[in-house]
Design a protein around this motif. Structure first.
Motif, short mmCIF file in Angstrom:
data_model
loop_
_atom_site.label_atom_id
_atom_site.label_comp_id
_atom_site.label_asym_id
_atom_site.label_seq_id
_atom_site.Cartn_x
_atom_site.Cartn_y
_atom_site.Cartn_z
N ASP A 298 0.81 -1.20 0.00
CA ASP A 298 0.00 0.00 0.00
C ASP A 298 0.85 1.27 0.00
O ASP A 298 0.32 2.37 0.06
CB ASP A 298 -0.95 0.00 1.20
CG ASP A 298 -0.22 -0.12 2.53
OD1 ASP A 298 1.01 -0.35 2.52
OD2 ASP A 298 -0.87 0.01 3.57
N GLU A 299 2.19 1.11 -0.05
CA GLU A 299 3.10 2.25 -0.16
C GLU A 299 4.23 1.87 -1.12
O GLU A 299 4.65 0.72 -1.17
CB GLU A 299 3.68 2.63 1.20
CG GLU A 299 2.69 3.22 2.18
CD GLU A 299 3.36 3.60 3.49
OE1 GLU A 299 3.27 4.76 3.88
OE2 GLU A 299 3.98 2.71 4.11
N MET A 300 4.72 2.85 -1.85
CA MET A 300 5.93 2.65 -2.64
C MET A 300 7.12 2.67 -1.70
O MET A 300 7.21 3.52 -0.82
CB MET A 300 6.06 3.78 -3.67
CG MET A 300 7.44 3.88 -4.31
SD MET A 300 7.49 3.25 -5.97
CE MET A 300 9.26 3.09 -6.25
N GLU A 301 8.03 1.72 -1.87
CA GLU A 301 9.21 1.66 -1.01
C GLU A 301 10.47 1.82 -1.85
O GLU A 301 10.68 1.10 -2.82
CB GLU A 301 9.26 0.34 -0.23
CG GLU A 301 10.45 0.25 0.72
CD GLU A 301 10.41 -0.99 1.59
OE1 GLU A 301 11.40 -1.22 2.31
OE2 GLU A 301 9.40 -1.72 1.54
N VAL A 302 11.29 2.78 -1.45
CA VAL A 302 12.63 2.94 -2.00
C VAL A 302 13.60 2.55 -0.90
O VAL A 302 13.56 3.11 0.20
CB VAL A 302 12.89 4.39 -2.45
CG1 VAL A 302 14.34 4.56 -2.92
CG2 VAL A 302 11.92 4.80 -3.55
N THR A 303 14.43 1.55 -1.16
CA THR A 303 15.37 1.04 -0.15
C THR A 303 16.78 1.38 -0.59
O THR A 303 17.15 1.21 -1.75
CB THR A 303 15.22 -0.48 0.02
OG1 THR A 303 13.84 -0.78 0.23
CG2 THR A 303 16.03 -0.98 1.19
N PHE A 304 17.59 1.87 0.36
CA PHE A 304 18.92 2.40 0.05
C PHE A 304 19.92 1.88 1.07
O PHE A 304 19.74 2.05 2.28
CB PHE A 304 18.87 3.93 0.08
CG PHE A 304 20.19 4.61 -0.13
CD1 PHE A 304 20.89 4.48 -1.31
CD2 PHE A 304 20.73 5.41 0.87
CE1 PHE A 304 22.10 5.13 -1.51
CE2 PHE A 304 21.94 6.07 0.69
CZ PHE A 304 22.63 5.92 -0.51
#
Length: 272
Positions: free
Chosen positions: A19-25
């Protein structure tokens, strides 16, 4: 936008709710660490090095996620659907968050720099941090949609040619900031005062003043703190609250970076 800095043990990770866009770094290299994940028949096996990026769009349900070795300093940035809805201001239509690509080991220096600035705000809070995060989320969404989505194309915006702050509108915005310096100042409200969209306001404000909104407001709040330290008997905790810091400790760190001494020391020197 929300963000978390996590350490992960070697494990099978439960698939998150999409339900959310996730950007992982990955902030640092984890020797021997790898992330294996799959979705819809797409399998990805990625070594975890400093600067590694992963995208997981809204609506993409991952079948499996496996971490082979413990990982440290992994930044997770979450973007809700409402962020994408706001992109309609500069797009021919509202993009679907699900159409951002599901990617691993993304080589994108702009996204890395945005993540680093988000992490810096997590680590060293500023009084203009909320406004800064709003601006960063706008930039990140625009970049993800235009670079990694197939259903949104930028269009010429008739507001662009008139999206400048003339003297009257600039004065109106600055007067509003100064009158509400101890209140919660949002990008949405400031853009309404300026009669510009959020997308254009931050750039127009920077062009007019030489500083982005969050930096200008942060500087004015520290000026306000100086005035309170000199002219009032308010406690340091109260001054921190009035200047929109979450705690006296974060206020003290920001004040020391700007002025070169702690608020308490500044007050003692001013008294003498």
């Amino acid at each position: 936008m929300s963000a978390q800095l996590r350490n992960h043990a070697a494990c099978e990770v439960p698939a998150p709710l999409p339900d959310e866009m996730e950007v992982t770094f990955a902030m640092t290299t984890s020797p021997g660490g790898r992330v294996e994940r799959s979705s819809g028949g797409h399998f990805q096996d990625t070594a975890v090095r400093s600067g590694t990026l992963w995208f997981c769009p809204i609506g993409v349900r991952e079948d499996s996620i496996r971490i082979t070795q413990p990982l440290s300093n992994i930044l997770h940035v979450f973007l809700s659907k409402s962020h994408f809805d706001g992109f309609a201001e500069i797009s021919s239509r509202t993009p679907s968050p699900a159409n951002v690509a599901y990617l691993a080991d993304v080589d994108d220096e702009l996204v890395r720099q945005l993540c680093l600035r988000i992490h810096r705000e997590l680590s060293e809070e500023t009084s203009g941090g909320k406004l800064l995060i709003e601006c960063l989320s706008q930039a990140l969404i625009a970049h993800l949609v235009t670079s990694y989505s197939s259903d949104a194309r930028p269009r010429l915006d008739p507001e662009r040619s008139t999206s400048r702050l003339d003297d009257a509108r600039l004065r109106r915005v600055l007067d509003y900031i100064h009158a509400n310096i101890d209140q919660d100042l949002s990008l949405t409200k400031l853009s309404e005062v300026a009669c510009l969209s959020k997308h254009h306001f931050a750039r127009a404000f920077r062009d007019a003043t030489g500083a982005p909104p969050h930096r200008y407001i942060s500087a004015r709040r520290l000026d306000h703190a100086v005035s309170l330290l000199k002219g009032s008997q308010s406690s340091l905790a109260d001054i921190a609250y009035l200047c929109r810091f979450s705690s006296q400790a974060t206020f003290t760190r920001a004040f020391r970076r700007q002025v070169g001494m702690s608020p308490g020391e500044y007050r003692r020197r001013s008294a003498t």
